[in-house]
Design a protein around this motif. Structure first.
Motif, PDB file in Angstrom:
ATOM      1  N   MET A 146       0.830  -1.196   0.000  1.00 23.85           N
ATOM      2  CA  MET A 146       0.000   0.000   0.000  1.00 23.85           C
ATOM      3  C   MET A 146       0.872   1.258   0.000  1.00 23.85           C
ATOM      4  O   MET A 146       0.585   2.212  -0.693  1.00 23.85           O
ATOM      5  CB  MET A 146      -0.933   0.019   1.220  1.00 23.85           C
ATOM      6  N   ARG A 147       1.933   1.200   0.780  1.00 24.29           N
ATOM      7  CA  ARG A 147       2.810   2.360   0.864  1.00 24.29           C
ATOM      8  C   ARG A 147       3.433   2.666  -0.497  1.00 24.29           C
ATOM      9  O   ARG A 147       3.472   3.809  -0.936  1.00 24.29           O
ATOM     10  CB  ARG A 147       3.903   2.135   1.918  1.00 24.29           C
ATOM     11  N   ALA A 148       3.876   1.603  -1.162  1.00 23.59           N
ATOM     12  CA  ALA A 148       4.498   1.784  -2.474  1.00 23.59           C
ATOM     13  C   ALA A 148       3.494   2.315  -3.498  1.00 23.59           C
ATOM     14  O   ALA A 148       3.812   3.206  -4.283  1.00 23.59           O
ATOM     15  CB  ALA A 148       5.074   0.449  -2.951  1.00 23.59           C
ATOM     16  N   GLU A 149       2.289   1.787  -3.452  1.00 23.70           N
ATOM     17  CA  GLU A 149       1.276   2.181  -4.444  1.00 23.70           C
ATOM     18  C   GLU A 149       0.733   3.579  -4.182  1.00 23.70           C
ATOM     19  O   GLU A 149       0.318   4.280  -5.110  1.00 23.70           O
ATOM     20  CB  GLU A 149       0.109   1.185  -4.430  1.00 23.70           C
ATOM     21  N   ARG A 150       0.725   3.952  -2.908  1.00 23.46           N
ATOM     22  CA  ARG A 150       0.135   5.235  -2.538  1.00 23.46           C
ATOM     23  C   ARG A 150       0.857   6.411  -3.203  1.00 23.46           C
ATOM     24  O   ARG A 150       0.288   7.481  -3.393  1.00 23.46           O
ATOM     25  CB  ARG A 150       0.176   5.383  -1.004  1.00 23.46           C
ATOM     26  N   ARG A 151       2.124   6.190  -3.541  1.00 18.81           N
ATOM     27  CA  ARG A 151       2.890   7.258  -4.203  1.00 18.81           C
ATOM     28  C   ARG A 151       2.350   7.567  -5.590  1.00 18.81           C
ATOM     29  O   ARG A 151       2.580   8.627  -6.134  1.00 18.81           O
ATOM     30  CB  ARG A 151       4.346   6.818  -4.373  1.00 18.81           C
ATOM     31  N   LYS A 152       1.688   6.573  -6.165  1.00 20.71           N
ATOM     32  CA  LYS A 152       1.217   6.766  -7.548  1.00 20.71           C
ATOM     33  C   LYS A 152       0.050   7.743  -7.589  1.00 20.71           C
ATOM     34  O   LYS A 152      -0.750   7.824  -6.657  1.00 20.71           O
ATOM     35  CB  LYS A 152       0.819   5.415  -8.147  1.00 20.71           C
ATOM     36  N   LYS A 153      -0.070   8.413  -8.714  1.00 22.61           N
ATOM     37  CA  LYS A 153      -1.065   9.483  -8.857  1.00 22.61           C
ATOM     38  C   LYS A 153      -2.502   8.978  -8.744  1.00 22.61           C
ATOM     39  O   LYS A 153      -3.325   9.536  -8.044  1.00 22.61           O
ATOM     40  CB  LYS A 153      -0.851  10.198 -10.188  1.00 22.61           C
ATOM     41  N   ASP A 154      -2.794   7.903  -9.451  1.00 24.65           N
ATOM     42  CA  ASP A 154      -4.187   7.421  -9.500  1.00 24.65           C
ATOM     43  C   ASP A 154      -4.419   6.295  -8.487  1.00 24.65           C
ATOM     44  O   ASP A 154      -5.119   5.336  -8.765  1.00 24.65           O
ATOM     45  CB  ASP A 154      -4.534   6.947 -10.914  1.00 24.65           C
ATOM     46  N   PHE A 155      -3.803   6.440  -7.296  1.00 26.06           N
ATOM     47  CA  PHE A 155      -3.915   5.404  -6.270  1.00 26.06           C
ATOM     48  C   PHE A 155      -5.371   5.168  -5.839  1.00 26.06           C
ATOM     49  O   PHE A 155      -6.114   6.104  -5.563  1.00 26.06           O
ATOM     50  CB  PHE A 155      -3.093   5.803  -5.039  1.00 26.06           C
ATOM     51  N   ASN A 156      -5.734   3.896  -5.813  1.00 27.70           N
ATOM     52  CA  ASN A 156      -7.061   3.526  -5.346  1.00 27.70           C
ATOM     53  C   ASN A 156      -6.894   2.294  -4.472  1.00 27.70           C
ATOM     54  O   ASN A 156      -6.442   1.242  -4.939  1.00 27.70           O
ATOM     55  CB  ASN A 156      -7.954   3.231  -6.567  1.00 27.70           C
ATOM     56  N   LYS A 157      -7.240   2.428  -3.214  1.00 29.20           N
ATOM     57  CA  LYS A 157      -6.981   1.366  -2.235  1.00 29.20           C
ATOM     58  C   LYS A 157      -7.624   0.045  -2.660  1.00 29.20           C
ATOM     59  O   LYS A 157      -6.968  -0.992  -2.733  1.00 29.20           O
ATOM     60  CB  LYS A 157      -7.511   1.814  -0.868  1.00 29.20           C
TER      61      LYS A 157
END
Ligand SMILES: Nc1nc2c(ncn2[C@@H]2O[C@H](COP(=O)(O)OP(=O)(O)OP(=O)(O)O)[C@@H](O)[C@H]2O)c(=O)[nH]1
Ligand SMILES: [Mg+2]
Length: 395
Positions: A163-174
């Motif tokens: 989650m931490r790694a993905e959260r950096r991305k612009k279009d992050f969706n949990k």
């Protein structure tokens, strides 16, 4: 709203008959035996998976312990620290045991031999942990466990990292991120021979997020009914729903406890027109406090895990029975206080239970008083548990 119909669920065979025959001693003996058995049900949970996948961390988290400083916790680290089968009893309920098993890949044994060596018969179920969506070894083991007619559950660990790694991305969706990981695991397991397996996404640092709750719900459905409560009581309070379930289960036992104290009539309690077995009540209330994690060591561990200070957690507690040693004297004091006000509280449920179980009129008053007092204590402790949860983990 309480679900009132649940009241009639758990009958203890023979009690009604004994009471109808005016044999209160036999009724008491049956209830006592049943309550004792319920408290002593063993649950053995095997935790396995590749080295470094997060087994020991999961064992600690499940038992509400942090990974460091605590000599009772399972050692964790980046090197292979688990080489043997180690049982870790739950601190409040040692009949529930988590077994930290070596990953099958770290041994030279084939899956079948591995299961024999770890003594698979004693386990109620297996949790197979992977931080990489599972490998061949995990699948081999799962297949062998299946052959042995035991249940197993796939847990994909360290979700907080993803989650931490993905959260950096612009279009992050949990939800989308979780779905991608889940689909990936399911697909991988499918490729290794498991069609549509269920995979639970878990972070041992944040059990209240992701799928740990779903894992509990699944285990709750699939465990034999006797073992369900044992699991429930050791569940960390990861959401208010768990606390409510604990309260509901404890309340069902309360009817029997009140019947027992009414039938047993041992030590008269000053200020209350009832006679109760003090040791019995101390045991019951200690059980409430333990199940809700309101004893001092549990609160301390919660503080260690969450970083919320013990003082702050303690500040929201109202019941004098929380964060205290439950002694006969303390309980007697609290019961007497509660007893005076409890008489004002309608105990409709108690009155419904009396004819259902066939409690003799003479026992009725004693029953209702014990019932009402314990019910107030239980409700107060449940409320405290919710507030402590809110303080520790509420956003
Ligand atoms: N971010 C994150 N790290 C975790 C999690 N679970 C475990 N870890 C870390 O992963 C490393 C290995 O964890 P352990 O619990 O020691 O793994 P293990 O499976 O017991 O390893 P062995 O005993 O060597 O087989 C440690 O540095 C843990 O802190 C998690 O849920 N999230
Ligand atoms: Mg380990």
């Amino acid at each position: 709203m309480e679900d009132k119909d649940d009241l009639y669920m758990e009958d203890i065979p023979g009690v009604k008959e004994a009471l109808q025959n005016n044999d209160t001693a036999a009724a008491a003996a049956k209830i006592e035996k049943n309550l004792k058995q319920q408290n002593n049900i063993a649950l053995n949970i095997a935790i396995t998976g590749e080295s470094g996948s997060g087994k020991s961390t999961f064992v600690n988290a499940f038992r509400g312990m942090s990974d460091d400083e605590d000599s009772l916790s399972a050692p964790t680290g980046v090197t292979e620290t688990t080489l043997e089968v180690t049982p870790y009893p739950h601190p409040n309920y040692p009949n529930v045991m988590l077994w930290d098993l070596p990953g099958i890949g770290t041994t030279k044994f084939p899956a079948k031999k591995y299961l024999k060596l770890v003594g698979f018969q004693k386990f109620d179920f297996f949790i197979i942990i992977s931080d990489t969506c599972f490998r061949e070894n995990d699948v081999k083991l799962a297949q062998e466990i299946q052959k042995m007619k035991k249940n197993f559950y796939f847990v994909r660990s360290k979700i907080d990292n993803n989650m931490r790694a993905e959260r950096r991305k612009k279009d992050f969706n949990k939800e989308e991120t979780l779905k991608v990981i889940r689909d990936d695991c399911v697909q991988r397991l499918g490729g290794l021979g498991f069609e549509s397996p269920q995979v639970f996404l878990v972070s041992s640092f944040e059990l209240h997020l992701y799928d740990f709750n779903l894992l509990h719900e699944t285990l709750d459905r699939e465990l034999p009914s006797k073992k369900r409560d044992a699991l429930l009581f050791v569940m960390p309070n990861i959401n208010p729903e768990i606390i409510r379930k604990k309260k509901k289960t404890l309340k069902l036992r309360l009817y029997w406890l009140a019947t027992l104290s009414a039938a047993g009539a041992a030590v008269p309690l000053p200020g209350l027109s009832i006679a109760v077995d003090a040791a019995l009540l101390v045991g019951a209330v200690t059980h409430y406090v333990y199940a809700f994690g309101l004893d001092i060591p549990s609160l301390q561990r919660l503080s260690d895990r969450t970083g919320v200070s013990y003082t702050d957690l303690h500040a929201v507690i109202i019941s004098p029975l929380a964060a205290a040693e439950i002694t006969k004297e303390l309980l007697q004091k609290v019961m007497t206080q509660v007893g005076r006000t409890a008489s004002l509280i309608a105990a409709e449920e108690a009155f419904r239970f009396i004819p259902f179980i066939g409690i003799p009129v003479a026992m009725g008053l004693s029953f209702t008083t014990t019932y009402k007092v314990l019910n107030v204590i239980l409700s107060e402790l449940a409320e405290d548990a919710e507030k402590v949860f809110e303080k520790a983990l509420g956003q």
